[in-house]
Design an enzyme around this catalytic site. Structure first.
Site, PDB file in Angstrom:
ATOM      1  N   ASP A 119      12.164  20.723  -7.909  1.00 30.53           N
ATOM      2  CA  ASP A 119      11.763  20.715  -6.509  1.00 30.53           C
ATOM      3  C   ASP A 119      12.186  19.387  -5.910  1.00 30.53           C
ATOM      4  O   ASP A 119      11.555  18.362  -6.133  1.00 30.53           O
ATOM      5  CB  ASP A 119      10.240  20.909  -6.388  1.00 30.53           C
ATOM      6  CG  ASP A 119       9.774  20.896  -4.931  1.00 30.53           C
ATOM      7  OD1 ASP A 119      10.581  20.544  -4.038  1.00 30.53           O
ATOM      8  OD2 ASP A 119       8.600  21.240  -4.691  1.00 30.53           O
ATOM      9  N   HIS A 161      -2.776  12.620   2.671  1.00 30.76           N
ATOM     10  CA  HIS A 161      -2.351  13.852   3.369  1.00 30.76           C
ATOM     11  C   HIS A 161      -3.294  15.028   3.134  1.00 30.76           C
ATOM     12  O   HIS A 161      -3.218  16.031   3.835  1.00 30.76           O
ATOM     13  CB  HIS A 161      -0.951  14.271   2.904  1.00 30.76           C
ATOM     14  CG  HIS A 161       0.115  13.273   3.241  1.00 30.76           C
ATOM     15  ND1 HIS A 161       0.352  12.862   4.533  1.00 30.76           N
ATOM     16  CD2 HIS A 161       0.994  12.588   2.452  1.00 30.76           C
ATOM     17  CE1 HIS A 161       1.347  11.968   4.518  1.00 30.76           C
ATOM     18  NE2 HIS A 161       1.750  11.784   3.283  1.00 30.76           N
ATOM     19  N   ASP A 195       5.954   3.186   0.395  1.00 29.89           N
ATOM     20  CA  ASP A 195       7.190   3.841   0.835  1.00 29.89           C
ATOM     21  C   ASP A 195       7.624   3.295   2.195  1.00 29.89           C
ATOM     22  O   ASP A 195       8.686   3.618   2.705  1.00 29.89           O
ATOM     23  CB  ASP A 195       7.029   5.371   0.873  1.00 29.89           C
ATOM     24  CG  ASP A 195       5.676   5.810   1.404  1.00 29.89           C
ATOM     25  OD1 ASP A 195       4.981   4.980   2.030  1.00 29.89           O
ATOM     26  OD2 ASP A 195       5.317   6.981   1.195  1.00 29.89           O
TER      27      ASP A 195
HETATM   28  C1  X5A Z   1       1.713  10.144  -0.359  1.00 31.16           C
HETATM   29  C2  X5A Z   1       3.086  10.368   0.179  1.00 31.16           C
HETATM   30  C3  X5A Z   1       4.749  11.937   0.941  1.00 31.16           C
HETATM   31  C4  X5A Z   1       5.103  13.375   0.953  1.00 31.16           C
HETATM   32  C5  X5A Z   1       6.507  13.584   1.467  1.00 31.16           C
HETATM   33  C6  X5A Z   1       6.916  15.037   1.521  1.00 31.16           C
HETATM   34  N1  X5A Z   1       3.461  11.634   0.401  1.00 31.16           N
HETATM   35  N2  X5A Z   1       8.214  15.197   2.067  1.00 31.16           N
HETATM   36  O1  X5A Z   1       3.820   9.435   0.384  1.00 31.16           O
HETATM   37 ZN    ZN Z   2       3.966   8.168   1.980  1.00 28.70          ZN
END
Ligand code: X5A
Ligand code: ZN
Length: 667
Positions: A60, A175, A305
């Site tokens: 994935d 999220h 990130d």
């Molecule tokens: C916790 C986090 C990112 C999800 C990205 C999905 N989630 N494309 O950084």
């Molecule tokens: Zn993130």
């Protein structure tokens, strides 16, 4: 400098590389529990390698960046810099069902629980029910540990055992939602922690700072109506083109009901945001509001990130930026800060940034921050927008945020640079929004592609003005008459009482003028025979002499007095074909009318003459006033036309009066 190089240099400068790494080995861990009113000391580090015991079992491409090595390499790096031994180790525990249900439904909890015993096929099927999520038989156990680790951290800080700390956890949380896993997240660690802290410690004000590059929509949903939790998030947004692609990630999602003002979104509309952009957002948005909020505890949704090199974020902030962000937050809430890992997918950047955070929590001297300290234009724009949106709720923003003055939607985006920099060029209303809007009308016209595109421009700008996101605006439209019909309908639906519409040029408008909700002035070349002037429909016959500069008498002697008598709450100026006014005349009109309707003016131009657009944009944004040249008196013909109209209409529009002849008191 390329990003790898920038990262390497930043590491070298701040003594975080092997060559120059020099750590304070003397500092003993401080493990004494202090229950005094004085500031607690010590930094907790919460980590258990059991949280590396789940991973993606199938192919994935969206999920394959969320790997166990994220935790392993972060912890390795902490050991490498001898930071682990300087922290107070606090063991993890499982979050209880009751704790998980502070945020999630029992139905959802049961779904997650059921994944423990599933085979790969079944796991895949559950995962597909959610956006960007994978389950593994150990996911449930790890998700409970992630919750428990976060709560252990909150307890350590709130009990005064430590001053601050960090929990390295997987899966991340921000999220996930009441009934859904989302974006690698299963249980919302930080949201649960905030609810827990409110209950267990009776806290009344908690600040959640989400510096992960994604919008923690899950956290936003939980606290949207809750003024006791202030949620701040910046995130890659790109005008809603970046995951999770939500309208509610924009700066105008300020919270709801009692929670209005307690949700701060800083959407980044470009990638490549760096140290200075992040600092600017802290200086101008988060920190002023946070100091006014006076939090009792800070939870950081600590995703990396948003750091340089990350494949998801595509941003440029170097690891030491996180030291500075941490440092600023440490000045609030009596130093009570809990950082909880969220995202971060570039292993080197992630682990260095984690180290910078922990080093700062341990109160090491701050590293110098790299790069020219100048935020980019797009960042400033986002910052201005959030500040504007939050102006009603925070004293620190109240008296000083200038609204976006002028919004523009133009046909050729390539011409954007020809407009004054203060003019904000709009993206069109998105296709979905437009469809919903247009379907409310059920009119043949909008089936035409061209008309639809025109509408987009006009409505996007009008909407900004109505919602007071911009003071005034300019829109190019290839079919102005159609756009105007829709625009007016939109205005009335919005609840406007009086719209002044000035049409320059020849245009057929099918409008109902009887109820006084609109006053139409048509400035045209030829005498319109079929329509006779009435109170709300005025045709001003005007031929501008190219040699002269004689529009003053019409604007001052007629248009302004009528407009002031009418007291509009919005003005729309439409420039159509065969316009009888030059660029100067139109600009003059635009300048002087700004005294009315709190300067709310929409100018719609059916003509892509950039000089006209430029001149009107200047007039609206106030960057310069048009140069009208030397004064020349109007022609006899024009003077007579104004006099004729004045005589005809001064009973209705009394500001036209400038002579006592024919004066009847009280009429
Ligand atoms: C916790 C986090 C990112 C999800 C990205 C999905 N989630 N494309 O950084
Ligand atoms: Zn993130």
């Amino acid at each position: 400098m390329r990003e790898a190089e920038l990262l390497r240099v930043s590491l070298r400068i701040h003594g975080l590389t092997k060559e120059t790494g020099r750590e304070n080995k003397e500092a003993a861990p401080q493990q004494r529990y202090k229950d005094s009113p004085a500031m607690a000391s010590g930094t907790a580090l919460i980590y258990d390698d059991e949280m590396t015991s789940y991973k993606l079992l199938w192919d994935d491409p969206e999920c394959d960046i969320e790997v166990p090595e994220r935790l392993l390499s972060s912890y390795e790096q902490l050991k490498h810099y001898h930071l682990v031994e300087r922290c107070i180790h606090v063991p993890v525990r499982e979050g209880t069902e009751e704790e998980i249900m502070l945020v999630h439904s029992s139905e959802y909890l049961e779904v997650v629980k059921s994944t423990q015993t599933m085979n790969e096929e079944e796991l895949r099927r559950v995962s597909e029910n959610y956006d960007a999520v994978y389950f593994h038989p150990n996911t449930y156990r790890c998700a409970k540990l992630a919750v428990g680790a976060t709560l252990q951290l909150v307890d350590s800080v709130m009990s005064g055992k430590v001053r601050n700390g960090m929990a390295l956890v997987r899966p991340p949380g921000h999220h996930s939602q009441r009934n859904a896993a989302n974006g690698f997240c299963v249980f919302n660690n930080v949201a649960i922690a905030a609810q827990y802290a409110k209950r267990r410690y009776g806290l009344q004000r908690i600040l959640i700072v989400d510096w992960d590059v994604h919008h923690g929509q899950g956290v936003q949903y939980v606290f949207e109506e809750d003024p006791s939790v202030l949620y701040y998030s910046w995130h890659r947004y790109e005008h809603q083109q970046f995951w999770p692609l939500l309208r509610e990630s924009d700066y105008d999602a300020v919270g709801q009901g009692k929670g209005k003002g307690f949700n701060l979104n800083v959407p980044w509309n470009k990638v490549g945001m760096g140290n200075s952009d992040y600092l600017a957002a802290f200086f101008h948005v988060l920190l002023p509001v946070a100091f006014e909020f006076v939090p009792e505890l800070i939870l950081v949704s600590s995703g990396y990130d948003s750091g340089i090199g990350d494949p998801e974020g595509q941003m440029n902030a170097t690891p030491e930026c996180f030291a500075h962000l941490t440092h600023f937050l440490m000045q609030l809430a009596n130093g009570r800060l809990c950082a909880v890992l969220e995202g971060g997918y570039h292993l080197k950047s992630l682990s260095e940034s984690v180290c910078m955070t922990v080093k700062t929590l341990l109160r090491d001297p701050l590293p110098q921050i790299a790069g020219e300290m100048a935020p980019c234009l797009s960042a400033i724009e986002s910052i201005q927008n959030v500040r504007g949106a939050h102006k009603p709720y925070w004293k620190c923003l109240m008296y000083e945020v200038p609204p976006v003055k002028t919004a523009a939607a133009i046909v050729s985006k390539a011409d954007a640079h020809l407009l004054p920099v203060s003019v904000q060029v709009e993206m069109e209303m998105n296709a979905q929004e437009l469809k919903t809007f247009v379907s409310a009308f059920d009119v043949e016209l909008v089936k035409e592609e061209k008309a639809l595109l025109s509408l987009q421009n006009v409505l996007a700008v009008l909407d900004k003005i109505l919602k007071k996101k911009a003071c005034n605006g300019i829109a190019e439209s290839s079919v102005a008459s159609v756009s105007i019909t829709f625009a007016l309908k939109h205005c009335f639906d919005f609840g406007l009482q009086r719209v002044l519409c000035i049409v320059v040029g020849d245009m057929d408008l099918e409008l109902d003028l009887d109820d006084g909700k609109m006053l139409l002035m048509n400035i045209c070349q030829k005498q319109q025979t079929e329509k006779t002037n009435s109170k709300y429909y005025i045709s001003l016959n005007w031929k501008e002499d190219a040699e002269r500069n004689n529009f003053f008498c019409a604007v001052l002697g007629f248009i302004l007095p009528v407009a002031y008598s009418y007291q509009p709450d919005l003005m729309i100026i439409v420039i159509g074909p065969n316009r009888s006014l030059g660029v100067n005349g139109i600009s003059l009109l635009t300048c002087l009318l700004q005294g009315l309707a709190e300067s709310r003016i929409l100018v719609v131009i059916q003509d892509t003459e950039i000089k006209l657009v430029q001149s009107v944009a200047k007039a609206l944004s106030g960057v310069s006033t048009p140069d009208f040249g030397a004064y020349t008196p109007a022609s006899q013909e024009n003077v007579l036309e104004i006099k004729r109209l004045r005589d005809q209409l001064q009973q209705e529009w009394k500001m036209l009066r400038c002579s006592v002849r024919n004066w009847v008191s009280g009429s």
